[in-house]
Write an enzyme that holds these catalytic residues in place. Structure first.
Site, PDB file in Angstrom:
ATOM      1  N   ASP A 119      25.961  -9.030  30.253  1.00  0.00           N
ATOM      2  CA  ASP A 119      26.033  -8.944  28.798  1.00  0.00           C
ATOM      3  C   ASP A 119      24.661  -8.527  28.280  1.00  0.00           C
ATOM      4  O   ASP A 119      23.794  -9.347  28.102  1.00  0.00           O
ATOM      5  CB  ASP A 119      26.447 -10.297  28.228  1.00  0.00           C
ATOM      6  N   ASP A 136      19.295  -6.084  25.032  1.00  0.00           N
ATOM      7  CA  ASP A 136      18.705  -7.422  25.139  1.00  0.00           C
ATOM      8  C   ASP A 136      19.663  -8.389  25.805  1.00  0.00           C
ATOM      9  O   ASP A 136      20.882  -8.183  25.860  1.00  0.00           O
ATOM     10  CB  ASP A 136      18.301  -7.951  23.766  1.00  0.00           C
ATOM     11  N   GLU A 192      20.736  -7.558  19.708  1.00  0.00           N
ATOM     12  CA  GLU A 192      22.113  -7.909  19.342  1.00  0.00           C
ATOM     13  C   GLU A 192      22.356  -9.395  19.475  1.00  0.00           C
ATOM     14  O   GLU A 192      23.078 -10.003  18.667  1.00  0.00           O
ATOM     15  CB  GLU A 192      23.087  -7.121  20.226  1.00  0.00           C
ATOM     16  N   GLU A 193      21.768 -10.008  20.497  1.00  0.00           N
ATOM     17  CA  GLU A 193      22.033 -11.415  20.776  1.00  0.00           C
ATOM     18  C   GLU A 193      21.496 -12.353  19.697  1.00  0.00           C
ATOM     19  O   GLU A 193      21.899 -13.513  19.633  1.00  0.00           O
ATOM     20  CB  GLU A 193      21.447 -11.809  22.137  1.00  0.00           C
TER      21      GLU A 193
END
Length: 417
Positions: free
Chosen positions: A149, A88, A183-184
Site C-alpha cells: 500500500d 508514501d 496520501e496516508e
C-alpha cells in the site's frame, strides 16, 4: 489479446526495488511532501520512466511525479485518461529497512515472518489467501510493513508504462501518469496540478482483492470538541474544580458502541475519537466522522453534541464547543455523472480474465478528492492486503493481473472513442 503469454512482466522486480525505499509520511509535518525522503522514490521513478522513453517525466517541488505516454491511435478524440498511485507508506508501522521476502508457490500453510516469529500470516485471518494457492506471495520480514500500500500500484503502473512503450500494437489514446506523496495522511492531492494532467478520467490503483473495483467511498468530516472546565488548586478543589480531562474521559466513554469503528461494518458509518489533549482547564478531542450518506455526517456530529450535553449536566460551570470541517466526499456522486468511466474499468477487469466485482470502500482514496477536483477517479485493485501492518502481503500474480487490467483499460477507451 492474451497479455499473460505475450508480455514479459517487470512488476515484481520493480516492486521489490521500490519497497526498500523508506517513504513514510508524517502528519505532524507542515511541508509538502511531509517528508523529503518520499522524493527519493519519486526521483527513481522519473529516471526509470525516462529510461524507457517517457520523455516528459518529472518530479515537481512538492514531490509529485508527472508523465505522459503519447497516443498511438489513428482515431481522433480518444479521451485522455490518467493512472495514479501514491508513493508514501503509512505512519502506523515502520517503513524503514524493509526486507521483502518472496514465498514461491504458496501451499496454504502459515507464513511465519523470520524477524519476528510472532507475526504469522494465516489463511483464517486473511481469507483471500485461499485464492493464492500456487502463487508467489511477497511479505516483509516481520519488523516493518511491506509497503504494498501503495507501491504495488506504483509498480503496476510503471510496468504498464513499460509495456505500452514496448508494444506499440497496444492501441491507446494519451495516457497520463500521476504519483502522489502524503496520501496516508490525507494530503495526497493537495498540490496536484489537475490542469497539467488534463485528463477526462483517472483510475487510482490502490485496492485489495484481484477483480475488485471501488466506485464508492465514505464521505468524511473531521470534528474538534473543545471542553472548558474549571481549574482550582487540587488542595482546595472541593466543590470548585471541574476537570476538563475527566469530562473528556466521560464523553468518550459515553459514545454509543453502535457508532464505533470496532462495532460497524459494510455500509454503516461511525464516530471515532482519534486524539485527545489537554489539562484541567481545557481539553480537546479530535474525531473523524464517516458515512456513505452525506446527511448522516450531521446526524453523527449531533450524537457527539448530545453526549456532551448529557455529560456536562454533571458539570454546571463547564462548557464545550464542537467544530466540524469537511475532509472528503463519496466519489460515487461524481462517477454517476459519467458511468462509462466505471463501466470501462469493469470491462478491462473482465478482459484480464477476472470476475469483476464493484465494491464500496470503508475509507477514502486519492480518487475521492480527485473526483471533486474535476478528475473522476474510481479505484482498481492492486492486490494489497493487511494494509498498515507487519503482516501486509501481495501476490506477484495479482500484480500482473493489475498490469493487464491497465493495458486493457487503455485499449477499451481507444476502442470506444
Amino acid at each position: 489479446m492474451d497479455f499473460n503469454t505475450s508480455l514479459s512482466f517487470t512488476v515484481a522486480d520493480r516492486f521489490l526495488r521500490y519497497v526498500r525505499i523508506d517513504t513514510q509520511s508524517d502528519a505532524a509535518s507542515p511541508t509538502t511532501p511531509s517528508t523529503e525522503k518520499q522524493k527519493n522514490l519519486g526521483q527513481l521513478l522519473v529516471s526509470e520512466l525516462l529510461e524507457i522513453g517517457v520523455a516528459d517525466a518529472h518530479l515537481d517541488e512538492f514531490g509529485y511525479v508527472y508523465a505522459t505516454i503519447p497516443a498511438n491511435s489513428d482515431k481522433r478524440g480518444v479521451p485522455v485518461i490518467c493512472f495514479c498511485s501514491h508513493m508514501d507508506t503509512a505512519p502506523d508501522c515502520s517503513g524503514k529497512d524493509v526486507k521483502p521476502l518472496v514465498h514461491k508457490n504458496y501451499t496454504g500453510a502459515d507464513i511465519i515472518l523470520p524477524d519476528d516469529n510472532t507475526q504469522v500470516i494465516r489463511m483464517q485471518d486473511h481469507p483471500d489467501l485461499k485464492n493464492q494457492i500456487g502463487n508467489d506471495i511477497i511479505t516483509a520480514s516481520g519488523n516493518t510493513l511491506l509497503g504494498a500500500d501503495n507501491k504495488a500500484g506504483v509498480a503496476e503502473i510503471m510496468d504498464a508504462c513499460y509495456q505500452l512503450i514496448s508494444h506499440p500494437e497496444i492501441k491507446h489514446g494519451t495516457i497520463k501518469i500521476l504519483f502522489t506523496p502524503d496520501e496516508e495522511i490525507g494530503r495526497g492531492v493537495d498540490k496536484a496540478d489537475i490542469a497539467k494532467i488534463g485528463a477526462f478520467a483517472c483510475y487510482t490503483m490502490d485496492g485489495e482483492s484481484a477483480g475488485n473495483m471501488e466506485n464508492e467511498t465514505f464521505s468524511a468530516d473531521g470534528a474538534k470538541l473543545t471542553i472548558n472546565g474549571v481549574s482550582a488548586h487540587p488542595g482546595f478543589a472541593r466543590g470548585k474544580m471541574e476537570s476538563a480531562i475527566k469530562i473528556a474521559g466521560h464523553i468518550i466513554a459515553a459514545l454509543p458502541d453502535n457508532l464505533s469503528p470496532e462495532h460497524t461494518s459494510d455500509m454503516q458509518g461511525f464516530v471515532h475519537p482519534v486524539d485527545i489533549n489537554g489539562h484541567v482547564e481545557t481539553a480537546t478531542i479530535d474525531f473523524i466522522i464517516r458515512d456513505f450518506e452525506d446527511e448522516k455526517l450531521t446526524e453523527h456530529a449531533n450524537v457527539i453534541r448530545q453526549v456532551a450535553d448529557d455529560v456536562l449536566k454533571q458539570y454546571p460551570n463547564s462548557t464545550y464547543t464542537l467544530e466540524t470541517h469537511e475532509q472528503y466526499r463519496n466519489m460515487k456522486h461524481v462517477l454517476a455523472q459519467n458511468p462509462q468511466i466505471v463501466d470501462y474499468g469493469m470491462e478491462a477487469i473482465r478482459r484480464a480474465g477476472l470476475d469483476a466485482k464493484l465494491c464500496s470502500i470503508r475509507g477514502g482514496t486519492d480518487g475521492s478528492r480527485l473526483s471533486f477536483m474535476g478528475l473522476p477517479a474510481p479505484n482498481i485493485f492492486a492486490g494489497e492486503h493487511a494494509f498498515h501492518s507487519k503482516q501486509e502481503w501481495v501476490s506477484v500474480q495479482d500484480m500482473q493481473k493489475a498490469v493487464e487490467t491497465i493495458l486493457h483499460l487503455c485499449m477499451v477507451w481507444e476502442e470506444e472513442a
